[in-house]
Motif scaffolding. Structure first.
Motif, mmCIF file in Angstrom:
data_model
loop_
_atom_site.group_PDB
_atom_site.id
_atom_site.type_symbol
_atom_site.label_atom_id
_atom_site.label_comp_id
_atom_site.label_asym_id
_atom_site.label_seq_id
_atom_site.Cartn_x
_atom_site.Cartn_y
_atom_site.Cartn_z
ATOM 1 N N ALA A 30 0.836 -1.209 0.000
ATOM 2 C CA ALA A 30 0.000 0.000 0.000
ATOM 3 C C ALA A 30 0.869 1.258 0.000
ATOM 4 C CB ALA A 30 -0.938 -0.002 1.208
ATOM 5 N N ALA A 31 1.945 1.252 0.786
ATOM 6 C CA ALA A 31 2.821 2.425 0.859
ATOM 7 C C ALA A 31 3.538 2.654 -0.470
ATOM 8 C CB ALA A 31 3.831 2.256 1.986
ATOM 9 N N LEU A 32 4.021 1.582 -1.091
ATOM 10 C CA LEU A 32 4.713 1.731 -2.368
ATOM 11 C C LEU A 32 3.741 2.177 -3.458
ATOM 12 C CD1 LEU A 32 7.287 1.608 -4.004
ATOM 13 C CD2 LEU A 32 6.876 -0.844 -4.362
ATOM 14 N N THR A 101 15.305 2.502 -3.564
ATOM 15 C CA THR A 101 15.407 1.048 -3.396
ATOM 16 C C THR A 101 14.369 0.324 -4.257
ATOM 17 O OG1 THR A 101 14.014 1.111 -1.421
ATOM 18 C CG2 THR A 101 16.391 1.117 -1.084
ATOM 19 N N ALA A 102 13.186 0.907 -4.368
ATOM 20 C CA ALA A 102 12.158 0.290 -5.216
ATOM 21 C C ALA A 102 12.605 0.286 -6.674
ATOM 22 C CB ALA A 102 10.828 1.016 -5.061
ATOM 23 N N ARG A 103 13.249 1.339 -7.111
ATOM 24 C CA ARG A 103 13.723 1.398 -8.504
ATOM 25 C C ARG A 103 14.776 0.337 -8.775
ATOM 26 N NH1 ARG A 103 13.564 7.820 -8.843
ATOM 27 N NH2 ARG A 103 11.373 8.011 -9.435
ATOM 28 N N ARG A 104 15.617 0.042 -7.796
ATOM 29 C CA ARG A 104 16.587 -1.035 -7.987
ATOM 30 C C ARG A 104 15.873 -2.382 -8.071
ATOM 31 N NH1 ARG A 104 19.453 2.414 -4.557
ATOM 32 N NH2 ARG A 104 19.061 1.172 -2.704
ATOM 33 N N ALA A 105 14.803 -2.544 -7.301
ATOM 34 C CA ALA A 105 14.036 -3.784 -7.349
ATOM 35 C C ALA A 105 13.232 -3.897 -8.646
ATOM 36 C CB ALA A 105 13.099 -3.873 -6.145
ATOM 37 N N GLU A 106 12.826 -2.778 -9.213
ATOM 38 C CA GLU A 106 12.096 -2.794 -10.488
ATOM 39 C C GLU A 106 12.910 -3.485 -11.574
ATOM 40 O OE1 GLU A 106 11.307 1.253 -11.559
ATOM 41 O OE2 GLU A 106 10.057 1.610 -9.807
ATOM 42 N N VAL A 147 3.488 -3.838 -8.085
ATOM 43 C CA VAL A 147 3.859 -3.527 -6.706
ATOM 44 C C VAL A 147 4.102 -4.795 -5.886
ATOM 45 C CG1 VAL A 147 2.848 -2.697 -4.536
ATOM 46 C CG2 VAL A 147 2.982 -1.187 -6.481
ATOM 47 N N ALA A 148 3.257 -5.788 -6.019
ATOM 48 C CA ALA A 148 3.423 -7.011 -5.221
ATOM 49 C C ALA A 148 4.775 -7.668 -5.504
ATOM 50 C CB ALA A 148 2.283 -7.985 -5.500
ATOM 51 N N ALA A 149 5.145 -7.758 -6.762
ATOM 52 C CA ALA A 149 6.426 -8.377 -7.127
ATOM 53 C C ALA A 149 7.604 -7.530 -6.655
ATOM 54 C CB ALA A 149 6.499 -8.580 -8.640
ATOM 55 N N ILE A 150 7.477 -6.220 -6.747
ATOM 56 C CA ILE A 150 8.561 -5.329 -6.313
ATOM 57 C C ILE A 150 8.760 -5.433 -4.804
ATOM 58 C CG2 ILE A 150 9.273 -2.908 -6.114
ATOM 59 C CD1 ILE A 150 7.785 -2.481 -8.846
ATOM 60 N N VAL A 151 7.671 -5.394 -4.042
ATOM 61 C CA VAL A 151 7.770 -5.522 -2.580
ATOM 62 C C VAL A 151 8.300 -6.895 -2.201
ATOM 63 C CG1 VAL A 151 6.424 -5.610 -0.439
ATOM 64 C CG2 VAL A 151 6.066 -3.751 -2.060
ATOM 65 N N ALA A 152 7.870 -7.932 -2.906
ATOM 66 C CA ALA A 152 8.386 -9.282 -2.619
ATOM 67 C C ALA A 152 9.897 -9.321 -2.830
ATOM 68 C CB ALA A 152 7.688 -10.319 -3.503
#
Length: 159
Positions: A30-32, A101-106, A147-152
């Motif tokens: 939700a936050a992301l 950090t999310a962009r690196r996970a993307e 979002v789910a895959a990125i947070v995972a």
């Protein structure tokens, strides 16, 4: 040191759960999702206010993980600057920091990142407000859908 950590807390880059030390916040889905939506709104506003064409050299050769994340941040910041608003630039810089950090996970979860970023840079360089607004909407919808895959990935690897 404590003053620096309190400043980072104010910028929402660290948090103090129960006032018991400091830590980097762990993003929930939700936050992301909310961060992506806010980033999209801010950049959409910047796109509508674009005042100048931008010669973008935000895209670096190689397309490695840090390059794409850093290039995305640089490209979005150049859009904010081209909108002629200091406040937009400050907000985009803050969002860039919070989304780093999310962009690196993307990169690990979304295919064709280099091509997507290159396409955005081309639109930015052309200065086409309408095309940029549409491209930014697609960019953010793609991430909200993942979002789910990125947070995972963030949770699994603590990127």
């Amino acid at each position: 040191m404590r003053d620096a950590l309190h400043r980072l807390t104010g910028e929402r880059l660290v948090e103090t759960p129960n006032h018991n030390g400091f830590r980097v916040p762990i993003l929930s889905e939700a936050a992301l999702r909310d961060l992506y939506q806010w980033n999209g709104l801010v950049l959409g506003l910047a796109a509508k206010r674009l005042e100048t064409n931008i010669e973008s050299n935000a895209i670096e050769d190689g397309g490695t993980l840090p390059d794409i994340a850093a290039s995305t941040a640089a490209l979005f910041l150049s859009v904010a600057h081209a909108a002629g608003s200091v406040e937009l630039a400050i907000t985009v810089r803050s969002l860039n920091d919070r989304l780093a950090t999310a962009r690196r996970a993307e990169v690990a979860t979304l295919p064709a990142m280099t091509e997507e970023l290159s396409g955005l840079a081309t639109i930015v360089a052309a200065g086409d407000r309408t095309a940029l607004a549409s491209a930014l909407t697609r960019y953010h919808r793609r991430r909200i859908g993942a979002v789910a895959a990125i947070v995972a990935h963030l949770t699994r690897y603590r990127v």
